[in-house]
Design an enzyme around this catalytic site. Structure first.
Site, PDB file in Angstrom:
ATOM      1  N   ALA A  33     -68.171  72.300  74.713  1.00  0.00           N
ATOM      2  CA  ALA A  33     -68.111  73.421  73.775  1.00  0.00           C
ATOM      3  C   ALA A  33     -67.374  74.449  74.620  1.00  0.00           C
ATOM      4  CB  ALA A  33     -69.629  73.847  73.482  1.00  0.00           C
ATOM      5  N   LYS A  34     -67.261  75.525  73.944  1.00  0.00           N
ATOM      6  CA  LYS A  34     -66.405  76.440  74.537  1.00  0.00           C
ATOM      7  C   LYS A  34     -67.146  77.379  75.610  1.00  0.00           C
ATOM      8  CE  LYS A  34     -63.136  77.885  70.969  1.00  0.00           C
ATOM      9  NZ  LYS A  34     -63.197  78.393  69.634  1.00  0.00           N
ATOM     10  N   ARG A  35     -68.504  76.914  75.716  1.00  0.00           N
ATOM     11  CA  ARG A  35     -69.128  77.603  76.915  1.00  0.00           C
ATOM     12  C   ARG A  35     -69.028  76.630  78.269  1.00  0.00           C
ATOM     13  NH1 ARG A  35     -72.606  75.141  73.447  1.00  0.00           N
ATOM     14  NH2 ARG A  35     -73.316  73.021  74.206  1.00  0.00           N
TER      15      ARG A  35
END
Ligand code: GLU
Length: 291
Positions: free
Chosen positions: A263-265
């Site tokens: 995920a972008k995190r």
């Protein structure tokens, strides 16, 4: 990561696209999607487009957009025309929403998040994401509008079913596999009366994506398998808007070292971080080749 070279569409052109949202840095999963689309287009002598899906101005930032372009170029991707930015096209989506409204296929929903959460929590409430409602009666709607209450535009499944008749229940989307194509049953009802015009934005991912794929002449949409269900909704929207839907392909999701999908995190797996750690584009491609 080979995927069958797509057969050209009616006019002989294959058009693929990569459509990221600049709400964070791209990671290996995005690189995989982008490379698959790029290589399909190249293998078929077609075109590869880049589309920036930035309708949500609260989450998208210009610095992420600049970083995205830089990271994709680093990977060796070249797109065939200037990238299209969805935030420049809001009047176009509005027009299509107005067409749906004229056909009675969408309605204004004044419900708040709280109302929706309560409705879902009720016994026999709809499963998450499948919220359904109904238009207010004209007087109540006028009063709500006069009071300035914000509203979203929702697709009416009831109206869509009435418009398409039996075809609604027989709807399928075409999915490309490693050996050919297969018609998969679409189940748009799982999304409930999906929001097509968000309160603060006036459009939504689903509407903008379907409209742009059609207007850009995209013939093959390759994206992660987390979006397989969305293909069922997108063929319904294409049908209601009079568009020929593309062929879909859903690829495996790339997992991080912890076994969860990226995920972008996940900072460590962004293309930026990999680059900073000395990974070359060839290394990144090689890592994705075994997927
Ligand atoms: N902007 C969407 C995303 O980043 C694109 C999904 C799609 O390819 O349709 O998930």
């Amino acid at each position: 990561m080979a995927l069958m070279t797509p057969a050209p569409s009616g006019d002989g052109h294959v058009v693929t696209r990569f459509a990221p949202s600049p709400s964070g840095y791209l990671h290996l999963g995005h690189a995989y999607s982008a490379l698959l689309n790029f290589e399909q287009a190249r293998a078929a002598g077609g075109r590869f487009l880049l589309r920036i899906e930035d309708i949500d101005r609260t989450r998208c930032r210009p610095e992420f957009e600049a970083a995205m372009l830089e990271d994709l170029a680093w990977l060796g991707l070249v797109w065939d025309q200037p990238p299209l930015r969805q935030s420049d096209r809001l009047p176009i989506y509005e027009r299509y929403l107005a067409d749906l409204e004229a056909c009675g296929l969408v309605y204004r929903c004044f419900k708040t998040r709280r109302d929706i959460a309560d409705a879902m929590a009720a016994p026999h409430g709809a499963p998450v994401g499948a919220f359904r409602s109904a238009p207010l009666d004209p007087e109540a709607e006028q009063a709500a509008l006069a009071a300035g209450r914000p509203f979203a535009w929702r697709l009416s499944l009831t109206a869509a079913r009435a418009t398409l008749g039996l075809a609604f229940d027989r709807l399928t989307f075409v999915e490309a596999t490693a050996t050919g194509t297969i018609a998969r049953p679409a189940d748009p009802a799982r999304f409930g009366d999906v929001v097509l015009g968000r309160k603060e934005i006036g459009t939504s991912y689903h509407l903008a994506s379907v409209v742009d794929d059609a207007l850009q002449g995209v013939t093959h949409v390759t994206r992660g398998q987390d979006l397989r269900d969305a293909a069922g909704l997108h063929v319904l929207l294409s049908g209601l808007l009079g568009f020929a839907p593309p062929v879909y392909h859903h690829h495996t999701l790339i997992l991080g070292p912890d076994g969860r999908r990226l995920a972008k995190r996940d900072r460590a797996e962004t293309l930026r971080a990999l680059r900073a750690a000395g990974v070359t584009p060839a290394d990144a491609r090689a890592r994705l080749a075994d997927v």
